[in-house]
Design a protein around this motif. Structure first.
Motif, short mmCIF file in Angstrom:
data_model
loop_
_atom_site.label_atom_id
_atom_site.label_comp_id
_atom_site.label_asym_id
_atom_site.label_seq_id
_atom_site.Cartn_x
_atom_site.Cartn_y
_atom_site.Cartn_z
N GLN A 49 0.98 -1.03 -0.06
CA GLN A 49 0.08 0.20 0.08
C GLN A 49 0.80 1.21 0.12
O GLN A 49 1.84 1.33 0.50
CB GLN A 49 -0.92 -0.05 1.20
CG GLN A 49 -2.06 0.86 1.19
CD GLN A 49 -3.02 0.79 2.35
OE1 GLN A 49 -2.80 -0.11 3.19
NE2 GLN A 49 -4.00 1.67 2.45
N LYS A 50 0.50 2.06 -0.85
CA LYS A 50 1.31 3.46 -0.99
C LYS A 50 2.43 3.32 -1.63
O LYS A 50 3.32 4.49 -1.59
CB LYS A 50 1.05 4.36 0.31
CG LYS A 50 -0.40 4.55 0.83
CD LYS A 50 -0.17 5.45 2.04
CE LYS A 50 -1.65 5.73 2.39
NZ LYS A 50 -1.87 6.54 3.43
N GLN A 53 1.91 0.69 -7.47
CA GLN A 53 0.64 1.01 -8.23
C GLN A 53 0.90 0.36 -9.55
O GLN A 53 1.76 -0.28 -10.15
CB GLN A 53 0.56 2.61 -8.89
CG GLN A 53 0.56 3.50 -7.36
CD GLN A 53 2.07 3.66 -7.04
OE1 GLN A 53 3.00 3.62 -7.62
NE2 GLN A 53 2.17 4.12 -5.68
N THR A 71 -2.54 11.33 -9.71
CA THR A 71 -1.33 10.80 -8.95
C THR A 71 -1.38 9.28 -9.47
O THR A 71 -2.52 8.73 -9.86
CB THR A 71 -1.45 11.08 -7.44
OG1 THR A 71 -2.54 10.15 -7.14
CG2 THR A 71 -1.79 12.51 -7.24
N LYS A 72 -0.40 8.68 -9.20
CA LYS A 72 0.07 7.25 -9.49
C LYS A 72 -1.11 6.39 -8.56
O LYS A 72 -1.67 5.44 -8.89
CB LYS A 72 1.24 6.80 -8.95
CG LYS A 72 2.63 7.51 -10.06
CD LYS A 72 4.03 6.77 -9.49
CE LYS A 72 4.89 7.42 -10.25
NZ LYS A 72 6.35 6.98 -9.86
N GLU A 73 -1.26 6.90 -7.34
CA GLU A 73 -2.26 6.20 -6.53
C GLU A 73 -3.65 6.35 -6.96
O GLU A 73 -4.30 5.29 -7.14
CB GLU A 73 -2.29 6.78 -5.04
CG GLU A 73 -1.22 6.23 -4.17
CD GLU A 73 -1.36 4.67 -3.85
OE1 GLU A 73 -2.43 4.33 -3.59
OE2 GLU A 73 0.07 4.24 -4.04
N GLU A 74 -3.98 7.62 -7.59
CA GLU A 74 -5.40 7.66 -7.96
C GLU A 74 -5.49 6.86 -9.20
O GLU A 74 -6.62 6.25 -9.69
CB GLU A 74 -5.49 9.07 -8.36
CG GLU A 74 -5.60 10.07 -7.19
CD GLU A 74 -5.81 11.49 -7.62
OE1 GLU A 74 -6.56 12.24 -6.71
OE2 GLU A 74 -5.31 11.93 -8.44
N GLY A 77 -3.69 2.77 -7.80
CA GLY A 77 -3.08 2.27 -6.44
C GLY A 77 -4.15 1.27 -5.63
O GLY A 77 -5.06 0.83 -6.54
N GLN A 79 -6.75 1.60 -3.76
CA GLN A 79 -8.19 2.03 -3.94
C GLN A 79 -8.87 1.57 -5.15
O GLN A 79 -9.95 1.45 -5.35
CB GLN A 79 -8.35 3.39 -3.53
CG GLN A 79 -8.04 4.49 -4.62
CD GLN A 79 -6.55 4.74 -5.12
OE1 GLN A 79 -5.85 4.18 -4.45
NE2 GLN A 79 -6.36 5.36 -6.34
N LYS A 92 0.90 -3.59 4.47
CA LYS A 92 1.19 -2.22 4.62
C LYS A 92 2.61 -1.95 5.28
O LYS A 92 3.11 -2.89 5.78
CB LYS A 92 0.33 -1.58 5.71
CG LYS A 92 -1.17 -1.75 5.55
CD LYS A 92 -2.03 -1.35 6.44
CE LYS A 92 -3.51 -1.32 6.17
NZ LYS A 92 -4.54 -0.98 7.10
#
Length: 93
Positions: A49-50, A53, A71-74, A77, A79, A92
């Motif tokens: 996580q975080k 991606q 972002t890379k997460e959006e 990632g 989510q 994590k």
């Protein structure tokens, strides 16, 4: 429209192996392009996580094509892929 799909050396062998041996992917950072395709073709994928991606094209390409600032997460990632079956285990730090 024409679509360019680069040659993916070893894809035929990997596809054959899926029916014979368990295949696992460890996503330990951003996984992009052909590597993303290989990661989702496994039986089990572990991600962080975080940190990890998964996407075909990164934020600069998306911005150029759609004018969206992601972002890379959006873009790819936890989510996004934690609920669609691409990530089987999310760790994590």
């Amino acid at each position: 429209a024409r679509v360019y799909c680069p040659r993916n050396p070893g894809f035929e062998i990997e596809s054959q192996m899926l029916g014979e041996v368990p295949c696992v992917a460890a996503l330990l950072g951003p996984v992009v392009g052909l590597a993303a395709g290989r990661a989702v073709l496994t039986h089990f994928a572990v991600t962080v996580q975080k940190v990890s991606q998964l996407f075909v094209a990164g934020p600069p390409v998306v911005k150029w094509a759609t004018h969206e600032n992601l972002t890379k997460e959006e873009l790819g990632g936890v989510q996004v892929h934690g609920s669609n079956g691409s990530f089987d285990n999310i760790d994590k730090l």
